[in-house]
Design an enzyme around this catalytic site. Structure first.
Site, PDB file in Angstrom:
ATOM      1  N   GLU A   1      33.095  50.227  34.937  1.00  0.00           N
ATOM      2  CA  GLU A   1      33.275  50.417  36.014  1.00  0.00           C
ATOM      3  C   GLU A   1      34.323  51.507  35.668  1.00  0.00           C
ATOM      4  O   GLU A   1      35.362  52.376  35.158  1.00  0.00           O
ATOM      5  CB  GLU A   1      33.902  49.537  36.729  1.00  0.00           C
ATOM      6  CG  GLU A   1      34.158  50.419  38.349  1.00  0.00           C
ATOM      7  CD  GLU A   1      32.953  50.380  38.912  1.00  0.00           C
ATOM      8  OE1 GLU A   1      32.383  51.540  38.623  1.00  0.00           O
ATOM      9  OE2 GLU A   1      32.070  49.924  40.095  1.00  0.00           O
TER      10      GLU A   1
ATOM     11  N   HIS B   1      26.551  43.556  37.910  1.00  0.00           N
ATOM     12  CA  HIS B   1      26.871  42.041  37.602  1.00  0.00           C
ATOM     13  C   HIS B   1      26.480  41.767  39.328  1.00  0.00           C
ATOM     14  O   HIS B   1      26.852  41.678  40.243  1.00  0.00           O
ATOM     15  CB  HIS B   1      28.416  42.282  37.504  1.00  0.00           C
ATOM     16  CG  HIS B   1      29.537  43.404  38.361  1.00  0.00           C
ATOM     17  ND1 HIS B   1      29.791  41.971  39.866  1.00  0.00           N
ATOM     18  CD2 HIS B   1      29.916  43.902  38.657  1.00  0.00           C
ATOM     19  CE1 HIS B   1      29.860  43.341  40.366  1.00  0.00           C
ATOM     20  NE2 HIS B   1      30.581  44.080  39.567  1.00  0.00           N
TER      21      HIS B   1
END
Length: 199
Positions: free
Chosen positions: A79, A7
């Site tokens: 994550e 990201h």
């Protein structure tokens, strides 16, 4: 081919244990997301996929809008779940949990925070979803996180998970996986123009 994208840059979180802690893209991160869209818009992506985290979804949002495509949300790309430690400053963790913090440093790959995951857990779930993506239409672009990228690189190269911080994937950089005859690491730490040159 599967292109794993970390990201874009976020704001907040410095000095904190960030796993599932919600973070927003920084102004620079929004520029990175727009630049990615401009660079990747001509690539014939078969699928766009993302972690459920807002920072990952926002990274792909400009590209998805330009292509008129829906992004598939894949929880296995999220994550690491840092459980009870998520969102706490590392300084606080060292003070409150000195023994556990030291144990984490000595066995990073298998250490699991109460209520959370180990990096071995992350590698297991990420590899499973990548193997599934490899069986479907390609190329795939998937927005994910540094922890996932590190764990995947360890699994694909045989590098020990306890030393996964040797890998330092940058924001808005890509890891490219080959899929012929099984998953393999084709390239890492590429910026968007370098990825575009592969097509």
């Amino acid at each position: 081919m599967i292109v794993l994208l970390r990201h874009a840059r976020t704001e907040g979180g410095r000095g904190m244990c960030v796993g599932r802690t919600p973070l927003l893209l920084s102004p620079e991160g929004h520029v990175q997301a727009l630049d990615l869209a401009g660079c990747f818009v001509e690539i014939p992506w078969a699928r766009l996929c993302s972690s459920p985290a807002r920072r990952a979804r926002e990274t792909l949002s400009p590209l998805a809008a330009r292509l008129g495509r829906v992004v598939d949300i894949l929880p296995a790309l999220d994550e690491i779940d840092m459980g009870a430690w998520d969102g706490l400053p590392f300084e606080v963790l060292r003070e409150r949990f000195p023994e556990a913090y030291a144990a984490r440093g000595q066995g990073l790959g298998r250490f699991r925070v109460p209520g959370g995951e180990s990096f071995a857990d992350v590698a297991d779930r990420a590899m499973a979803v990548l193997e599934e993506l490899a069986r479907g239409p390609q190329p795939v672009l998937a927005a994910t996180h540094a922890g996932v990228l590190r764990a995947v690189r360890c699994r694909l190269t045989g590098h020990p998970l306890d030393d996964l911080f040797r890998f330092t994937p940058g924001n808005a950089q890509c890891t490219v996986l080959g899929t012929d005859g099984g998953l393999s690491l084709a390239a890492a730490d590429l910026d968007a123009p370098a990825v575009r040159e592969l097509f």
